[in-house]
Design a protein around this motif. Sequence first.
Motif, PDB file in Angstrom:
ATOM      1  N   GLY A  23      47.193  43.917  34.728  1.00 63.12           N
ATOM      2  CA  GLY A  23      46.230  45.081  34.853  1.00 63.12           C
ATOM      3  C   GLY A  23      45.036  44.534  35.242  1.00 63.12           C
ATOM      4  N   ALA A  24      44.839  43.263  36.034  1.00 62.56           N
ATOM      5  CA  ALA A  24      43.868  42.870  36.576  1.00 62.56           C
ATOM      6  C   ALA A  24      43.267  43.851  37.657  1.00 62.56           C
ATOM      7  CB  ALA A  24      43.845  41.305  37.196  1.00 62.56           C
ATOM      8  N   LYS A  25      42.187  44.511  38.069  1.00 63.94           N
ATOM      9  CA  LYS A  25      41.913  45.125  39.157  1.00 63.94           C
ATOM     10  C   LYS A  25      42.128  44.866  40.439  1.00 63.94           C
ATOM     11  CE  LYS A  25      38.124  47.916  37.241  1.00 63.94           C
ATOM     12  NZ  LYS A  25      36.716  48.371  37.285  1.00 63.94           N
ATOM     13  N   ALA A  26      41.879  43.490  40.574  1.00 61.70           N
ATOM     14  CA  ALA A  26      42.227  42.692  41.945  1.00 61.70           C
ATOM     15  C   ALA A  26      42.197  41.241  41.614  1.00 61.70           C
ATOM     16  CB  ALA A  26      41.227  43.296  42.948  1.00 61.70           C
TER      17      ALA A  26
ATOM     18  N   TYR B 126      34.207  40.409  35.787  1.00 65.41           N
ATOM     19  CA  TYR B 126      35.001  39.506  36.429  1.00 65.41           C
ATOM     20  C   TYR B 126      35.456  38.049  35.552  1.00 65.41           C
ATOM     21  CZ  TYR B 126      31.024  36.455  36.988  1.00 65.41           C
ATOM     22  OH  TYR B 126      29.876  35.676  36.630  1.00 65.41           O
ATOM     23  N   LEU B 127      36.279  37.265  36.091  1.00 63.89           N
ATOM     24  CA  LEU B 127      36.841  35.995  35.558  1.00 63.89           C
ATOM     25  C   LEU B 127      37.089  35.133  36.780  1.00 63.89           C
ATOM     26  CD1 LEU B 127      39.316  37.411  32.939  1.00 63.89           C
ATOM     27  CD2 LEU B 127      37.087  36.468  32.377  1.00 63.89           C
ATOM     28  N   LEU B 128      36.302  33.856  36.626  1.00 63.72           N
ATOM     29  CA  LEU B 128      36.875  32.764  37.588  1.00 63.72           C
ATOM     30  C   LEU B 128      37.918  32.070  37.132  1.00 63.72           C
ATOM     31  CD1 LEU B 128      33.006  31.512  37.617  1.00 63.72           C
ATOM     32  CD2 LEU B 128      34.398  32.705  39.665  1.00 63.72           C
ATOM     33  N   GLY B 129      38.908  32.176  37.967  1.00 68.81           N
ATOM     34  CA  GLY B 129      40.178  31.271  37.725  1.00 68.81           C
ATOM     35  C   GLY B 129      40.455  30.331  38.783  1.00 68.81           C
ATOM     36  N   GLY B 130      41.478  29.396  38.367  1.00 65.29           N
ATOM     37  CA  GLY B 130      41.759  28.710  39.429  1.00 65.29           C
ATOM     38  C   GLY B 130      41.852  27.201  39.007  1.00 65.29           C
TER      39      GLY B 130
ATOM     40  N   GLU C 275      38.321  41.767  37.587  1.00 63.50           N
ATOM     41  CA  GLU C 275      38.312  41.212  38.833  1.00 63.50           C
ATOM     42  C   GLU C 275      38.405  39.695  38.692  1.00 63.50           C
ATOM     43  OE1 GLU C 275      38.048  43.095  41.629  1.00 63.50           O
ATOM     44  OE2 GLU C 275      37.293  45.084  40.860  1.00 63.50           O
ATOM     45  N   ILE C 276      39.462  39.314  39.275  1.00 64.23           N
ATOM     46  CA  ILE C 276      39.567  37.776  39.029  1.00 64.23           C
ATOM     47  C   ILE C 276      39.313  37.038  40.404  1.00 64.23           C
ATOM     48  CG2 ILE C 276      41.481  36.015  38.623  1.00 64.23           C
ATOM     49  CD1 ILE C 276      41.052  38.053  36.415  1.00 64.23           C
ATOM     50  N   ILE C 277      38.299  36.163  40.495  1.00 69.98           N
ATOM     51  CA  ILE C 277      37.804  35.228  41.581  1.00 69.98           C
ATOM     52  C   ILE C 277      38.762  33.859  41.439  1.00 69.98           C
ATOM     53  CG2 ILE C 277      35.998  34.522  42.755  1.00 69.98           C
ATOM     54  CD1 ILE C 277      34.456  36.684  41.217  1.00 69.98           C
ATOM     55  N   PHE C 278      39.476  33.733  42.424  1.00 72.87           N
ATOM     56  CA  PHE C 278      40.533  32.618  42.315  1.00 72.87           C
ATOM     57  C   PHE C 278      40.535  31.952  43.380  1.00 72.87           C
ATOM     58  CE2 PHE C 278      45.094  31.781  42.179  1.00 72.87           C
ATOM     59  CZ  PHE C 278      45.535  31.467  40.805  1.00 72.87           C
ATOM     60  N   THR C 279      40.512  30.419  43.180  1.00 72.50           N
ATOM     61  CA  THR C 279      40.643  29.407  44.162  1.00 72.50           C
ATOM     62  C   THR C 279      41.477  28.479  43.489  1.00 72.50           C
ATOM     63  OG1 THR C 279      39.547  27.819  45.619  1.00 72.50           O
ATOM     64  CG2 THR C 279      38.427  27.942  43.280  1.00 72.50           C
TER      65      THR C 279
ATOM     66  N   TYR D  42      47.875  40.388  50.381  1.00 68.27           N
ATOM     67  CA  TYR D  42      46.562  40.067  50.425  1.00 68.27           C
ATOM     68  C   TYR D  42      46.077  40.464  51.769  1.00 68.27           C
ATOM     69  CZ  TYR D  42      43.808  35.906  52.300  1.00 68.27           C
ATOM     70  OH  TYR D  42      42.519  35.172  52.760  1.00 68.27           O
ATOM     71  N   ASP D  43      44.711  40.958  51.789  1.00 62.48           N
ATOM     72  CA  ASP D  43      43.997  41.321  52.819  1.00 62.48           C
ATOM     73  C   ASP D  43      43.017  40.176  53.402  1.00 62.48           C
ATOM     74  OD1 ASP D  43      42.321  42.463  54.571  1.00 62.48           O
ATOM     75  OD2 ASP D  43      41.195  43.827  53.390  1.00 62.48           O
ATOM     76  N   PRO D  44      43.230  39.583  54.651  1.00 65.54           N
ATOM     77  CA  PRO D  44      42.703  38.248  54.902  1.00 65.54           C
ATOM     78  C   PRO D  44      41.064  38.589  55.430  1.00 65.54           C
ATOM     79  CG  PRO D  44      44.196  39.154  56.617  1.00 65.54           C
ATOM     80  CD  PRO D  44      44.407  39.898  55.403  1.00 65.54           C
ATOM     81  N   LYS D  45      40.884  39.883  55.605  1.00 64.05           N
ATOM     82  CA  LYS D  45      39.407  40.165  56.014  1.00 64.05           C
ATOM     83  C   LYS D  45      38.508  40.267  54.875  1.00 64.05           C
ATOM     84  CE  LYS D  45      40.696  42.900  60.159  1.00 64.05           C
ATOM     85  NZ  LYS D  45      40.407  44.425  60.515  1.00 64.05           N
ATOM     86  N   SER D  46      39.153  40.630  53.705  1.00 64.34           N
ATOM     87  CA  SER D  46      38.285  40.575  52.379  1.00 64.34           C
ATOM     88  C   SER D  46      38.623  39.674  51.349  1.00 64.34           C
ATOM     89  CB  SER D  46      38.428  41.851  51.603  1.00 64.34           C
ATOM     90  OG  SER D  46      39.737  42.275  51.485  1.00 64.34           O
ATOM     91  N   GLY D  47      39.648  38.955  51.901  1.00 62.52           N
ATOM     92  CA  GLY D  47      40.350  38.064  50.687  1.00 62.52           C
ATOM     93  C   GLY D  47      40.674  38.663  49.264  1.00 62.52           C
ATOM     94  N   LYS D  48      41.102  40.137  49.354  1.00 63.52           N
ATOM     95  CA  LYS D  48      41.444  40.975  48.163  1.00 63.52           C
ATOM     96  C   LYS D  48      42.730  40.794  47.918  1.00 63.52           C
ATOM     97  CE  LYS D  48      39.626  44.752  45.547  1.00 63.52           C
ATOM     98  NZ  LYS D  48      38.704  46.129  45.966  1.00 63.52           N
ATOM     99  N   ILE D  49      43.377  40.842  46.776  1.00 64.94           N
ATOM    100  CA  ILE D  49      44.791  40.691  46.472  1.00 64.94           C
ATOM    101  C   ILE D  49      45.032  42.010  45.566  1.00 64.94           C
ATOM    102  CG2 ILE D  49      46.853  39.703  45.904  1.00 64.94           C
ATOM    103  CD1 ILE D  49      45.444  36.935  46.285  1.00 64.94           C
TER     104      ILE D  49
END
Length: 248
Positions: free
Chosen positions: A44-47, A69-73, A101-105, A239-246
């Motif tokens: 269910g994550a938005k992106a 959002y959540l920071l993950g990685g 929104e998951i921000i992931f590295t 994966y959209d490389p322009k936005s980094g959004k999955i």
Amino acid sequence: MPPIDIHVHLLPRICSPIDFSGQVAVVIDILRATTTIATALANGAKAVHAVQEVSEALMVAEQFIEGEYLLGGERHGEKIDGFHLDNSPLAYTPEVVNGKEIIFTTTNGTRAMAHCRMAKEIHLGSFNNLSALVNRLQEEAPKEVHLLCAGTDSLITHEDVLFAGAICEKLGAPSDQVEPGNDTAKLALDTWKTHSQSPELFYKSLCNSRGGANLVKLGFDADIRRAAELDLYEIVPNYDPKSGKITA
């Protein structure tokens, strides 16, 4: 279905972004980035916003308000200081990620995604969504498919090669319609056929891989077990490389 040539690249550093230009690419990081991303989206994550550096993750987080959002990685398998989540698929439950929104590295996976930036389509693959991915590739019917293994710390990992071989077999290689386009694809197919003869052998192969051995040392055996489960999800992360959004 028109004939498809499958090309397998064992590491980002031994291929060029131009190799993917205008092609369909699949990024593979079984332990654990692509497995975790598929889990987050299925739950269910938005992106998922894939970035390369911790500083980038913090900048992206500024676009959202607290609670959105959540920071993950991870770095070298372990949770990043100040982040909400690590890179364990078991942490990305519906209760935690739904609507977020998951921000992931990660150390390897997010970098492999960026390496494919010239491709026209970039899918993410895991054993958890293997059949869904194969079905998508059959629907798209590209002339070529390029499979990129993320590896671990710039070294080849057995688990990623196994998955590349599984895609080759599921697509029907070798046949008149599906042909390994390079010897690395043939190597991956042979590896998969050798190590998938039983669920026990397959799981043991994941544990004994470079990525698997690292996770065992860190106490993440359960993550390997989850990564070995076939077809849990019917989604294909893109994966959209322009936005980094999955998104799924």
